[in-house]
Design an enzyme around this catalytic site. Sequence first.
Site, short mmCIF file in Angstrom:
data_model
loop_
_atom_site.label_atom_id
_atom_site.label_comp_id
_atom_site.label_asym_id
_atom_site.label_seq_id
_atom_site.Cartn_x
_atom_site.Cartn_y
_atom_site.Cartn_z
N TYR A 1 0.85 -1.19 0.00
CA TYR A 1 0.00 0.00 0.00
C TYR A 1 0.88 1.23 0.00
O TYR A 1 2.03 1.19 0.45
CB TYR A 1 -0.93 0.02 1.22
CG TYR A 1 -0.21 -0.04 2.54
CD1 TYR A 1 0.25 1.12 3.17
CD2 TYR A 1 0.03 -1.26 3.17
CE1 TYR A 1 0.94 1.06 4.36
CE2 TYR A 1 0.71 -1.33 4.38
CZ TYR A 1 1.16 -0.17 4.97
OH TYR A 1 1.85 -0.24 6.16
N SER B 1 8.69 0.70 14.82
CA SER B 1 8.57 -0.18 13.64
C SER B 1 7.41 0.19 12.73
O SER B 1 7.29 -0.38 11.64
CB SER B 1 8.42 -1.64 14.10
OG SER B 1 7.28 -1.79 14.92
N GLY B 2 6.56 1.11 13.15
CA GLY B 2 5.55 1.61 12.23
C GLY B 2 4.10 1.40 12.61
O GLY B 2 3.21 1.58 11.77
N HIS C 1 -4.80 5.70 13.76
CA HIS C 1 -5.14 6.71 12.74
C HIS C 1 -6.56 6.52 12.19
O HIS C 1 -7.21 5.48 12.42
CB HIS C 1 -4.13 6.67 11.59
CG HIS C 1 -4.05 5.36 10.88
ND1 HIS C 1 -5.00 4.93 9.99
CD2 HIS C 1 -3.11 4.38 10.92
CE1 HIS C 1 -4.66 3.74 9.51
NE2 HIS C 1 -3.51 3.38 10.07
N CYS D 1 -1.67 -1.48 12.34
CA CYS D 1 -2.13 -0.23 12.95
C CYS D 1 -3.53 -0.39 13.53
O CYS D 1 -4.26 -1.32 13.19
CB CYS D 1 -2.14 0.89 11.91
SG CYS D 1 -0.50 1.37 11.32
#
Length: 399
Positions: free
Chosen positions: A309, A323-324, A328, A346
Amino acid sequence: MLLAGTACSDTKAGDPAPSAGNTQGSTNPSGGPSTPGSSSTPSGDPAAANVQIVPAKGATAVKPDQAVTVTSTGGELSDITLKDDDGNKIDGSLNADKSVWTAEPGLKPGAKYTLSGTAKGTDGGTVPISSTFKTLSPAGGKLKASVAPLDGETVGVAMPVQIYWNNPVKDKAAVEKRLKVTTSVPVDGTWSWQNSKQVNYRPKTYWPAGTKVTVDIKTQGVNAGGNIWGNANRKISFTIGKSVVTTVNVKKHTMTVAINGKLARTIPITAGKDGFTTRSGVKVIMEKFKTKRMDAATIGIKPGDPNYYNISNVQWAQRVTSSGEFIHGAPWSGGAQGSENVSHGCVGMSLKDAQWYFGQTLRGDPVVVTGTTRHMEKGNGWTDWNETWAQYKAGSALA
């Protein structure tokens, strides 16, 4: 008659005294020459203000932890000033009878210092005091600190104090002794070394809301080991904001937000799908972005992969791991929020909920994630709260 003595020896207690006219130098651990310490020229007049200065006038390669003293054996000292070549002043104090002035510990490495002042004898006569010396340039480097949070920042109740050193610290105890945290209300906290270049501080429990915190880093002149010496002092102050504690239950697909101890909102969410499981543990909000590009290439997923993505405008994004992992807005997963985990790790929610949540939080707020068997790795973000108090405290060099 008034005589101001100058230095000519560095004799320690128990060492042989140098013979008259035979002053000897020595070699210091940094490899450079060392100039002797101090002596005085006695006066035949008992009322004269005889003066001794340490380090010696003109000394070079002085260790930054060397004590700086001025002593008058025949009168009072006044207006003693010690400055480096940048004009920075080293504070000092006089003893009760004003016969000895002692500088606060900690000289800057690789600097020239100028000392000045006045000595007054019991006969009323005065003599000016003037001396210069240089500190050694450390072979291993100078120790400097970068600090989070920022001076003047308002942060969340889980914010750890983080000090990052530009050079590795071998003598952690010596450095930690020069670190001090003061708070506007009583707080039980400790330093904990993460590695040789980072030391953190956290309380036993979350900071009380509204606490004022000051961090005093008085490492100028400290011997950090390995011929590395502290180069500067720093002081920062910050404030703890309101208490915002978030709990994410991955199994139930919900996120609850408690503000100042009261439930403010329960939000339906989606989390990491199989192969991209969201980590459980106590995370801390590290960064906040109203919009952020999220590219799967940053976590090793290449274009052409079904899981790739590249979204240019992810809204209301808040980072919780290095690490991300983010929390959101995710309008593309609206049908799964509250019922299914479909993300790449996430925590996603509606734009309306994400905007509200973004407006409540601060950098340093805790996010407690439960419901998965994948756990937080030490150092993958601000992971201080994933250790027990005993484990964390054991990381102190002074424990």
